[in-house]
Write an enzyme that holds these catalytic residues in place. Structure first.
Site, PDB file in Angstrom:
ATOM      1  N   ARG A  15     -30.752 -33.873  33.116  1.00 55.00           N
ATOM      2  CA  ARG A  15     -30.515 -33.992  31.662  1.00 55.00           C
ATOM      3  C   ARG A  15     -29.696 -32.784  31.187  1.00 55.00           C
ATOM      4  NH1 ARG A  15     -30.886 -31.382  27.016  1.00 55.00           N
ATOM      5  NH2 ARG A  15     -32.912 -30.514  27.571  1.00 55.00           N
ATOM      6  N   ASP A  16     -30.351 -31.673  30.954  1.00 53.64           N
ATOM      7  CA  ASP A  16     -29.667 -30.481  30.432  1.00 53.64           C
ATOM      8  C   ASP A  16     -28.537 -30.044  31.368  1.00 53.64           C
ATOM      9  OD1 ASP A  16     -29.131 -28.200  28.943  1.00 53.64           O
ATOM     10  OD2 ASP A  16     -31.230 -27.643  28.728  1.00 53.64           O
ATOM     11  N   HIS A 208     -38.410 -22.735  28.121  1.00 54.03           N
ATOM     12  CA  HIS A 208     -37.101 -23.263  28.539  1.00 54.03           C
ATOM     13  C   HIS A 208     -36.055 -22.196  28.215  1.00 54.03           C
ATOM     14  CE1 HIS A 208     -34.088 -26.754  28.571  1.00 54.03           C
ATOM     15  NE2 HIS A 208     -33.408 -25.843  27.931  1.00 54.03           N
ATOM     16  N   HIS A 210     -32.203 -20.313  28.910  1.00 58.30           N
ATOM     17  CA  HIS A 210     -30.835 -20.361  29.429  1.00 58.30           C
ATOM     18  C   HIS A 210     -30.442 -18.950  29.840  1.00 58.30           C
ATOM     19  CE1 HIS A 210     -29.374 -24.503  28.608  1.00 58.30           C
ATOM     20  NE2 HIS A 210     -30.528 -24.518  27.967  1.00 58.30           N
ATOM     21  N   CYS A 241     -26.361 -26.845  25.717  1.00 56.37           N
ATOM     22  CA  CYS A 241     -26.356 -27.777  24.584  1.00 56.37           C
ATOM     23  C   CYS A 241     -24.916 -28.027  24.130  1.00 56.37           C
ATOM     24  CB  CYS A 241     -27.179 -27.180  23.441  1.00 56.37           C
ATOM     25  SG  CYS A 241     -27.060 -28.124  21.925  1.00 56.37           S
ATOM     26  N   ASN A 250     -28.845 -23.344  32.244  1.00 56.18           N
ATOM     27  CA  ASN A 250     -30.277 -23.053  32.290  1.00 56.18           C
ATOM     28  C   ASN A 250     -30.544 -21.996  33.349  1.00 56.18           C
ATOM     29  OD1 ASN A 250     -32.024 -25.369  30.839  1.00 56.18           O
ATOM     30  ND2 ASN A 250     -30.121 -26.226  31.654  1.00 56.18           N
TER      31      ASN A 250
HETATM   32 ZN    ZN Z   1     -31.410 -26.321  27.316  1.00 56.81          ZN
END
Ligand code: ZN
Length: 309
Positions: A15-16, A208, A210, A241, A250
């Site tokens: 996903r990210d 979470h 980065h 994002c 990340n």
């Molecule tokens: Zn993220």
């Protein structure tokens, strides 16, 4: 420092990790990556998102991916990110039973990301919560920009705590505090996370980070020291994002797993298999990733002594 015996990784590369890639990774490639990661022992995935395909085309095949991987997933947890009730309905219609609703504690970032005020997103959370209770869906919530916003700067602690309180009043499984653009520092992480844990001790918490400014691993240490054992990481350190200026990857799964194993903290993940998945990832995306351990190998790798001529 205070370290746990075991840490639980939620792998977010599908996903990210892939949502900022120029190349649209097809469903077969994503499935292959997923299988390599499960072979390495990864037990929790954010596998995609149910956002508008025009806004994030990299995620348009998330539903198709779910239908392909759900059998092979076994006991692994498959989480879909959703930005609204419509996304939650689309995901659960396909059989997804774990959703992660994301919105930003920063009003400006939330308007950029999901075109809603934070209050509007909180109101929608109430509807999603009701929907999840009725349909027996597990609901997670991620609070983006918890440690700072690229438009507004630092987030006042009282504001973050007030949103956390409103979220934890609902029936949610995991609450994730997200550092969307890598603005957190270890001291700030320790302070905010310690406060959240003492004020909401029953709430399962995930972090979470980065690695935008190189503080990702340090922030994980600070999070563990504040008592957190659940972290989002992305293979190869990819990610970011699409609606935040200067967003980068990340914190990297193989770098985190390597650090934890070298400290005798268990993850149930096989680093050697993880590095094979990292190689596959570079082949798929067609460029090098920011992973350190992929380039250098594990710390205990021994090299032959050069023979001098
Ligand atoms: Zn993220």
């Amino acid at each position: 420092m205070n370290f746990p015996e075991k840490v639980y990784i939620n792998e977010v590369v599908l996903r990210d990790g892939l949502q900022l890639e120029k190349k649209l990774v097809n469903v077969e490639e994503k499935e292959l990556l997923f299988k390599r990661l499960t072979r390495a022992g990864v037990q929790s995935f954010e596998f995609g998102s149910f956002v508008h395909p025009v806004r994030v085309p990299q995620m348009a095949n998330s539903g198709e991916l779910y239908s392909k991987i759900q059998q092979a997933a076994g006991t692994a947890n498959l989480i879909a990110l959703v930005p609204n009730l419509k996304g939650a309905e689309r995901a659960t219609h396909l059989g997804v039973s774990n959703i992660n609703y994301v919105f930003s504690v920063s009003e400006t970032h939330n308007l950029q990301n999901v075109q809603k005020t934070t209050l509007e997103s909180l109101e929608e959370l109430q509807e999603i919560n009701n929907f999840c209770i009725e349909n027996k869906i597990s609901l997670d919530v991620s609070l983006a920009t918890s440690f700072g916003c690229p438009f507004e700067g630092e987030m006042p602690t009282d504001h973050v705590l007030s949103i956390v309180q409103q979220v934890t009043e609902l029936i949610i499984n995991t609450l994730t505090l997200a550092d969307t653009t890598g603005m957190a520092n270890p001291k700030g992480v320790f302070q905010l996370v310690s406060l959240v844990r003492s004020e909401f001790p029953k709430q399962k918490l995930r972090l979470h980070f980065h690695n935008t400014r190189g503080m990702g691993l340090s922030n994980i240490l600070a999070g563990m020291n504040a008592g957190v054992i659940h972290f989002d990481t992305a293979l190869g350190g990819l990610g970011g994002c699409p609606f935040a200026p200067g967003a980068t990857g990340n914190v990297c799964t193989e770098d985190v797993v390597h650090m934890l194993h070298s400290m005798n903290i268990q993850t149930n993940i096989d680093l050697e298999e993880l590095l094979k998945a990292s190689l596959l990832l570079e082949e798929i995306v067609g460029h090098q990733t920011p992973s350190y351990v992929f380039k250098a190998g594990p710390y205990d790798k021994k090299y032959p002594v050069p023979i001098s001529s």
